[in-house]
Design a protein around this motif. Structure first.
Motif, PDB file in Angstrom:
ATOM      1  N   ALA A 136      -4.811  -6.854  -9.051  1.00 54.80           N
ATOM      2  CA  ALA A 136      -5.933  -5.269  -7.433  1.00 54.80           C
ATOM      3  C   ALA A 136      -5.638  -4.150  -7.937  1.00 54.80           C
ATOM      4  O   ALA A 136      -6.194  -3.464  -7.458  1.00 54.80           O
ATOM      5  CB  ALA A 136      -5.562  -6.141  -6.203  1.00 54.80           C
ATOM      6  N   GLY A 137      -4.304  -3.892  -8.058  1.00 56.12           N
ATOM      7  CA  GLY A 137      -4.092  -2.790  -8.374  1.00 56.12           C
ATOM      8  C   GLY A 137      -2.925  -2.252  -8.670  1.00 56.12           C
ATOM      9  O   GLY A 137      -1.905  -3.178  -9.488  1.00 56.12           O
ATOM     10  N   SER A 138      -1.328  -0.968  -8.331  1.00 53.16           N
ATOM     11  CA  SER A 138       0.149  -0.871  -8.624  1.00 53.16           C
ATOM     12  C   SER A 138       0.662  -0.593  -6.899  1.00 53.16           C
ATOM     13  O   SER A 138      -0.280  -0.097  -6.059  1.00 53.16           O
ATOM     14  CB  SER A 138      -0.390   0.509  -8.907  1.00 53.16           C
ATOM     15  OG  SER A 138      -0.636   1.283  -8.570  1.00 53.16           O
ATOM     16  N   VAL A 139       1.428  -0.947  -7.753  1.00 52.49           N
ATOM     17  CA  VAL A 139       2.424  -0.460  -6.662  1.00 52.49           C
ATOM     18  C   VAL A 139       3.404   0.864  -6.836  1.00 52.49           C
ATOM     19  O   VAL A 139       3.733   0.796  -7.867  1.00 52.49           O
ATOM     20  CB  VAL A 139       3.343  -1.674  -6.789  1.00 52.49           C
ATOM     21  CG1 VAL A 139       4.651  -1.949  -8.433  1.00 52.49           C
ATOM     22  CG2 VAL A 139       4.975  -2.064  -5.834  1.00 52.49           C
ATOM     23  N   ILE A 192       9.682   4.140  -8.804  1.00 53.76           N
ATOM     24  CA  ILE A 192       8.679   2.999  -9.299  1.00 53.76           C
ATOM     25  C   ILE A 192       7.087   3.035  -8.978  1.00 53.76           C
ATOM     26  O   ILE A 192       6.880   3.229  -8.211  1.00 53.76           O
ATOM     27  CB  ILE A 192       9.054   1.420  -9.748  1.00 53.76           C
ATOM     28  CG1 ILE A 192      10.271   1.150  -9.852  1.00 53.76           C
ATOM     29  CG2 ILE A 192       8.611   0.042  -9.893  1.00 53.76           C
ATOM     30  CD1 ILE A 192      11.379  -0.087  -9.073  1.00 53.76           C
ATOM     31  N   ASP A 193       6.609   3.108 -10.182  1.00 53.02           N
ATOM     32  CA  ASP A 193       5.080   3.710 -10.096  1.00 53.02           C
ATOM     33  C   ASP A 193       4.694   2.400 -11.170  1.00 53.02           C
ATOM     34  O   ASP A 193       3.753   3.447 -11.987  1.00 53.02           O
ATOM     35  CB  ASP A 193       4.464   4.833 -10.038  1.00 53.02           C
ATOM     36  CG  ASP A 193       2.765   4.470  -9.628  1.00 53.02           C
ATOM     37  OD1 ASP A 193       2.969   5.312  -7.853  1.00 53.02           O
ATOM     38  OD2 ASP A 193       1.969   4.479 -10.214  1.00 53.02           O
ATOM     39  N   ALA A 228      -2.308   4.916 -12.176  1.00 51.02           N
ATOM     40  CA  ALA A 228      -2.225   5.719 -13.278  1.00 51.02           C
ATOM     41  C   ALA A 228      -0.784   5.925 -13.767  1.00 51.02           C
ATOM     42  O   ALA A 228      -1.034   5.921 -14.712  1.00 51.02           O
ATOM     43  CB  ALA A 228      -2.888   7.264 -13.450  1.00 51.02           C
ATOM     44  N   GLY A 229       0.180   5.521 -12.929  1.00 52.15           N
ATOM     45  CA  GLY A 229       1.211   5.374 -13.799  1.00 52.15           C
ATOM     46  C   GLY A 229       2.018   4.051 -14.369  1.00 52.15           C
ATOM     47  O   GLY A 229       1.473   2.807 -14.001  1.00 52.15           O
ATOM     48  N   GLY A 256       4.665  11.026  -5.729  1.00 47.02           N
ATOM     49  CA  GLY A 256       4.534  10.338  -4.936  1.00 47.02           C
ATOM     50  C   GLY A 256       4.345   9.525  -5.245  1.00 47.02           C
ATOM     51  O   GLY A 256       4.766   7.886  -5.091  1.00 47.02           O
ATOM     52  N   THR A 257       2.819   8.959  -5.942  1.00 52.71           N
ATOM     53  CA  THR A 257       2.312   7.949  -5.728  1.00 52.71           C
ATOM     54  C   THR A 257       1.328   8.593  -7.067  1.00 52.71           C
ATOM     55  O   THR A 257       1.491   9.235  -7.001  1.00 52.71           O
ATOM     56  CB  THR A 257       1.312   7.263  -4.466  1.00 52.71           C
ATOM     57  OG1 THR A 257       1.134   6.132  -5.257  1.00 52.71           O
ATOM     58  CG2 THR A 257       0.029   8.112  -4.291  1.00 52.71           C
ATOM     59  N   LYS A 258       0.988   7.171  -7.573  1.00 54.73           N
ATOM     60  CA  LYS A 258       0.281   8.248  -9.286  1.00 54.73           C
ATOM     61  C   LYS A 258      -1.175   7.224  -9.091  1.00 54.73           C
ATOM     62  O   LYS A 258      -2.265   6.942 -10.033  1.00 54.73           O
ATOM     63  CB  LYS A 258       0.781   7.424 -10.276  1.00 54.73           C
ATOM     64  CG  LYS A 258       2.206   8.411 -10.581  1.00 54.73           C
ATOM     65  CD  LYS A 258       2.732   7.995 -11.544  1.00 54.73           C
ATOM     66  CE  LYS A 258       4.013   9.322 -11.829  1.00 54.73           C
ATOM     67  NZ  LYS A 258       4.906   9.064 -12.988  1.00 54.73           N
ATOM     68  N   LEU A 259      -0.912   6.381  -7.935  1.00 56.03           N
ATOM     69  CA  LEU A 259      -3.044   5.535  -7.362  1.00 56.03           C
ATOM     70  C   LEU A 259      -3.162   4.731  -9.062  1.00 56.03           C
ATOM     71  O   LEU A 259      -4.746   5.234  -9.418  1.00 56.03           O
ATOM     72  CB  LEU A 259      -3.591   6.871  -7.722  1.00 56.03           C
ATOM     73  CG  LEU A 259      -3.357   7.658  -6.132  1.00 56.03           C
ATOM     74  CD1 LEU A 259      -4.215   8.762  -6.048  1.00 56.03           C
ATOM     75  CD2 LEU A 259      -2.996   7.022  -4.817  1.00 56.03           C
TER      76      LEU A 259
END
Length: 428
Positions: A296-299, A289-290, A264-265, A259-262
């Protein structure tokens, strides 16, 4: 003689490919065994004894392996009366308590080089205060949730048989440990959750056999399964569920989606699927989409649309006309993971819009039926990841809006809220 030289050349090229292949000794052994088996079938091939012995040794050296793990969701909650769908006289009343929501034992293993199994237990109801109920459970016997065997004939064709998660939608095929929001979508399993549900499910699971494979350099995934579905006399038509998904960036090969890859996706995946039995059918599409978004990070974005109906033939033996009204379901989750602080805020919206036909409603007024059955869920939260999906803490507020009739029969919308603080630990 020409055929002998041809076979020798083929063997030399295959051996060179095996030597250069990446994947470790076990992978090289499997490739060696597979290539030698192919070469043995060539007309006139004279296999070098050393190559044959190497392949046979690789087969003989295989040892079955087993993995044991657990996933636990515990939470403190406060929920307004009426959130679960029942009309509440006092919306200001809040049910409060602590619950052990999920407590699963996971067992999986590799039985042969191509065969594996997976089993999972769960609680049939929460221990503690149940959502939508004021009673307290103090003792709950676990049930068998998943029990499946998989055999990989090739990368393009695998078979999974047994009790397994069934859905044509990505969110319905996600693992509970990898969710972004506090739980699965509210309308994902409305007709496949319990034995008394129209499709006679088991928390979204069903018994059957499922084919799966990857094509186009692993970018395209397909799933097609035959399941028991609703069966009252042993003569029911099979439930058929299919799905295709195309990954525009990195392939996804896990059986249960994330559901989310934190961070790493690198994923943009579009999917479409169907689910049908008797007069019931459900078709839909989804987008996931990940990927990295800024320094700062990922969506993470997860969206889906479904259209379903139980049909209009009320005379059929296996009709779902009076059980599943015509409807559309929309779903959206959006979150951003800050990799430095390991915090992920998210928002969520779901809507179930009922538009039943006169055959599905019977003697009731269609307009009143549609209003009473339609509802939406929206809210958001923030997750803190101590160690990714292994241990994390989630705080969320979700509201559910219903149309409620007054004494005079007029409908007005009412909203009920739920606050949820959940801790997760997971190991497998």
């Amino acid at each position: 003689m020409k055929r002998l030289f041809l076979n020798a050349g083929l063997l030399l090229m295959l051996c060179q490919g095996i030597a250069l292949a990446d994947g470790g000794p076990d992978a090289r052994d499997r490739k060696t065994a597979r290539k030698v088996r192919v070469l043995r079938e060539l007309p006139g091939y004279l296999a070098p004894k050393d190559s044959v012995r190497t392949a046979e040794k690789a087969e003989d050296n295989f040892k079955p392996s087993i993995h044991v793990g657990a996933i636990v969701h515990m939470f403190a909650s406060a929920e307004q009366s009426g959130f679960g769908g029942n009309v509440a006289d006092k919306a200001s009343d809040w049910n409060k308590g602590f619950s052990l929501y999920r407590a699963r034992v996971l067992v999986g293993g590799q039985l042969s080089r191509k065969g594996s199994f997976f089993m999972e237990t769960d609680l049939p109801s929460p221990i503690g205060i149940q959502l939508g109920d004021s009673t307290k459970n103090v003792k709950v016997a676990p049930i068998l949730l998943d029990c499946q065997y998989e055999y990989a004939f090739s990368n393009a064709f695998q078979l999974i048989a047994g009790m397994q998660l069934v859905s044509s939608n990505r969110n319905g095929l996600q693992g509970a440990a990898g969710l972004m929001a506090n739980d699965f979508t509210y309308f994902q399993y409305p007709y496949n959750l319990f034995a008394n549900s129209p499709l006679q499910g088991n928390f979204g699971r069903d018994l059957g056999v499922n084919a799966r494979g990857f094509l186009l350099k692993d970018k395209l995934e397909y799933r097609l399964g035959l399941f028991t579905g609703r069966n009252l006399d042993g003569q029911a038509p099979l439930r058929i569920v299919g799905r295709v998904a195309y990954n525009f960036l990195d392939p996804e090969k896990d059986y249960y989606y994330a559901g989310t890859k934190l961070g790493a996706g690198n994923t943009i995946a579009w999917g479409a699927g169907f689910d049908t039995q008797g007069s019931y059918y459900n078709v839909g599409t989804d987008l996931f989409i990940d990927k990295k978004a800024g320094e700062a990070g990922s969506v993470t974005l997860n969206a889906a649309f479904q259209y379903m109906t139980g049909g209009t033939n009320v005379n059929s033996k296996y009709t779902f006309a009076r059980q599943i009204p015509k409807q559309t379901v929309q779903f959206l989750e959006l979150g951003y993971y800050f990799k430095k602080s390991r915090i992920q805020p998210w928002v969520r919206y779901e809507n179930q819009n009922i538009s039943a036909t006169k055959e599905q409603v019977g003697s009731e007024l269609i307009d009143n039926f549609d209003k009473a059955k339609s509802s939406s869920v929206y809210g958001g939260g923030v997750n803190y990841f101590f160690n990714g999906s292994a241990t994390n803490l989630r705080l969320s507020y979700v509201a559910r809006k219903h149309n409620v009739a007054d004494a005079g029969g007029a409908y007005s919308s009412k909203t009920y809220g739920q606050v949820w603080l959940q801790v997760q630990f997971f190991l497998f």
